[in-house]
Scaffold this motif. Structure first.
Motif, mmCIF file in Angstrom:
data_model
loop_
_atom_site.group_PDB
_atom_site.id
_atom_site.type_symbol
_atom_site.label_atom_id
_atom_site.label_comp_id
_atom_site.label_asym_id
_atom_site.label_seq_id
_atom_site.Cartn_x
_atom_site.Cartn_y
_atom_site.Cartn_z
ATOM 1 N N LYS A 172 8.615 42.713 72.707
ATOM 2 C CA LYS A 172 9.598 43.133 72.512
ATOM 3 C C LYS A 172 9.194 44.180 71.177
ATOM 4 C CE LYS A 172 14.520 43.963 71.700
ATOM 5 N NZ LYS A 172 15.694 43.788 72.217
ATOM 6 N N LYS A 221 13.679 53.164 67.270
ATOM 7 C CA LYS A 221 14.107 53.990 67.984
ATOM 8 C C LYS A 221 15.714 54.800 68.421
ATOM 9 C CE LYS A 221 12.358 58.358 70.782
ATOM 10 N NZ LYS A 221 11.921 58.896 71.460
ATOM 11 N N ASP A 222 15.710 53.545 69.492
ATOM 12 C CA ASP A 222 17.121 53.298 69.595
ATOM 13 C C ASP A 222 18.218 53.281 69.066
ATOM 14 O OD1 ASP A 222 15.832 53.209 72.565
ATOM 15 O OD2 ASP A 222 16.235 51.300 72.632
ATOM 16 N N LYS A 223 18.217 52.122 67.463
ATOM 17 C CA LYS A 223 19.265 51.636 67.319
ATOM 18 C C LYS A 223 18.983 52.806 65.665
ATOM 19 C CE LYS A 223 19.899 47.458 68.946
ATOM 20 N NZ LYS A 223 21.405 46.269 67.772
ATOM 21 N N LYS A 224 18.154 54.198 65.445
ATOM 22 C CA LYS A 224 17.748 54.240 64.414
ATOM 23 C C LYS A 224 17.874 53.967 62.938
ATOM 24 C CE LYS A 224 20.514 58.435 66.129
ATOM 25 N NZ LYS A 224 19.793 58.812 67.663
ATOM 26 N N ASN A 251 10.937 51.034 69.882
ATOM 27 C CA ASN A 251 11.557 51.503 70.507
ATOM 28 C C ASN A 251 13.036 51.061 70.369
ATOM 29 O OD1 ASN A 251 9.642 52.451 72.260
ATOM 30 N ND2 ASN A 251 9.662 50.102 73.463
ATOM 31 N N LEU A 252 13.266 49.972 69.829
ATOM 32 C CA LEU A 252 14.404 48.702 68.943
ATOM 33 C C LEU A 252 14.965 49.966 67.914
ATOM 34 C CD1 LEU A 252 16.451 47.197 69.101
ATOM 35 C CD2 LEU A 252 15.426 45.613 67.624
#
Length: 444
Positions: A88, A95-98, A92-93
């Protein structure tokens, strides 16, 4: 006594491991996790342990990440230990969750540990934090702001997590592995100082050791031990102040400031929220302000002050709406966190101190919903209907809970504000009504 024996002695003394434990080992393939595995291989037979390796490929270092994953799989095969791998992306995580890469990595790791624990029916997770990690954590928390509890360092055991090697220096780990020709992988990102922790490890600590004290890490660890002794010396009955996600502000404010902060720190920890000085100060600010107030604690939780209580709630729970439900007598329904039943009175076993014996009849239809603006109920002894809102305020029901309390109606008239007030019209004066209403909380 070599370093492995030192760790085993610590495990025995502090009972970090018990017979027949089923343990998930976080294994990156780096020196610390390989050393930790060596410890468990030494005691596996003695304690009849079931082991599993949990490896995370963050898809962050390309071929190096694949190299580490392959190495861990080979080790598992060599020692007949199952290997679980999660792939994982931290980037990306984050970026998605800031959130930061470090926070994203932590979230991925701990959710994966839970998943592997369930797969092997495990009861513990062993993590490879060493003594250098302890010192780095101390300095990191001190610069960011924390309580004395936060300066204790990384606990040997906290819930299902155990850290057997957190009193072993990194140099001793490397020396043992190199001396015994035990292979391990090195993560080149650990040598990049763009992250705060890496900068502490690569820049700050070496500078202090060279310029001021070569035994700086030892001095910090000794200070951490003293802080831990002081914290343990001050015994507090936390149950007197804390009830789950609720904090009794009135009693907390009667204590001295140091004890207040210890209680608040414990309150956060019990609710699985990482404490920081900012969060503690936010709660203290709420305690000392009048009236109702709420502040966002972080992306997941909000603090609410209602009267003398501080309540922690998950942000998503505030958005939940409860529908309106119809209940035909006799029958039973679930409304939010309540189970509501309306039954014909057959025997005394159906009654308890919270039962409401009513003048309702068989086949009557009830409506259960949340309160609405303008709701009123006719109470015994009053010549006029009273506002539900005023009743809840007088009953000191926290604002965030008011929408969740069931209101039971018959023919558009309020029969019962559950657990608070009953309508005079529906009370059976002689106690011989034909229908009894019962309400109980769902078991979570």
């Amino acid at each position: 006594m070599n370093v492995i024996d030192k760790v085993i002695k610590k495990i025995e003394k502090e009972k970090l491991v018990e017979n027949n434990d089923r343990i998930v080992l976080g294994c990156s393939g780096g020196p610390d996790s390989i050393f930790l595995l060596e410890v468990f291989l030494k005691i596996r037979k003695k304690y009849n342990l079931t082991l599993a390796l949990a490896h995370i490929n963050h898809l962050y270092r390309g071929e190096f990440a694949l190299r580490d994953e392959t190495h861990v799989r080979k080790i598992g095969k060599k020692y007949n230990i199952p290997v679980f791998v999660r792939k994982k992306s931290m980037e990306n995580l984050a970026k998605d969750k800031k959130i930061t890469l470090e926070e994203a990595g932590r979230e991925i790791r701990y959710s994966f540990f839970d998943e592997v624990l369930e797969k092997i029916d495990g009861n513990k997770v062993a993590l490879a934090h060493n003594l250098d990690d302890q010192v780095e954590t101390f300095l990191f928390r001190m610069m960011r702001g924390t309580s004395l509890e936060g300066l204790e360092g990384i606990a040997n055991i906290r819930g299902k997590f155990i850290r057997p090697i957190n009193e072993v220096y990194k140099k001793d780990v490397l020396n043992y592995l190199d001396t015994n020709n035990i292979s391990y992988m090195l993560d080149h990102t650990n040598f990049e100082n763009e992250y705060t922790r890496n900068s502490i490890r690569l820049d700050l600590i070496p500078f202090i050791e060279k310029r001021y004290n070569p035994k700086f890490k030892e001095k910090i660890f000794n200070l951490m031990e003293e802080i831990k002794e002081v914290n343990n010396f001050i015994e507090i009955d936390y149950d007197e102040y804390i009830d789950g996600n609720k904090l009794n502000g009135k009693i907390v404010l009667s204590e001295n400031p140091y004890v207040q902060k210890k209680i608040i720190n414990k309150f956060l920890n019990l609710n699985n929220i990482q404490a920081s000085r900012r969060k503690i100060e936010n709660i203290f600010e709420l305690l000392t302000t009048s009236g109702s107030k709420k502040i966002k604690l972080d992306k997941d939780y909000t603090l609410l002050k209602e009267y003398d209580r501080i309540i922690i709630v998950k942000n998503k729970t505030q958005e939940k709406e409860i529908e309106t439900i119809t209940l035909k007598i006799p029958g039973e329904i679930i409304f939010g966190n309540y189970i509501i039943s309306a039954n014909l009175i057959g025997n005394k076993d159906q009654l308890d101190k919270n039962s409401f014996i009513t003048t309702l009849k068989r086949e009557d239809e009830l409506l259960i919903r949340s309160r609405k603006v303008g709701d009123r109920i006719k109470l015994k002894g009053l010549d006029y209907p009273k506002k539900v809102k005023d009743i809840m305020i007088n009953s000191k029901i926290p604002k965030f809970e008011r929408e969740n309390i069931p209101i039971i109606l018959h023919n558009n008239e309020i029969v019962w504000i559950v657990g608070i007030k009953k309508s005079e019209k529906y009370i059976s004066e002689d106690g011989k009504g034909t229908v009894v209403l019962n309400v109980r909380r769902k078991e979570c």
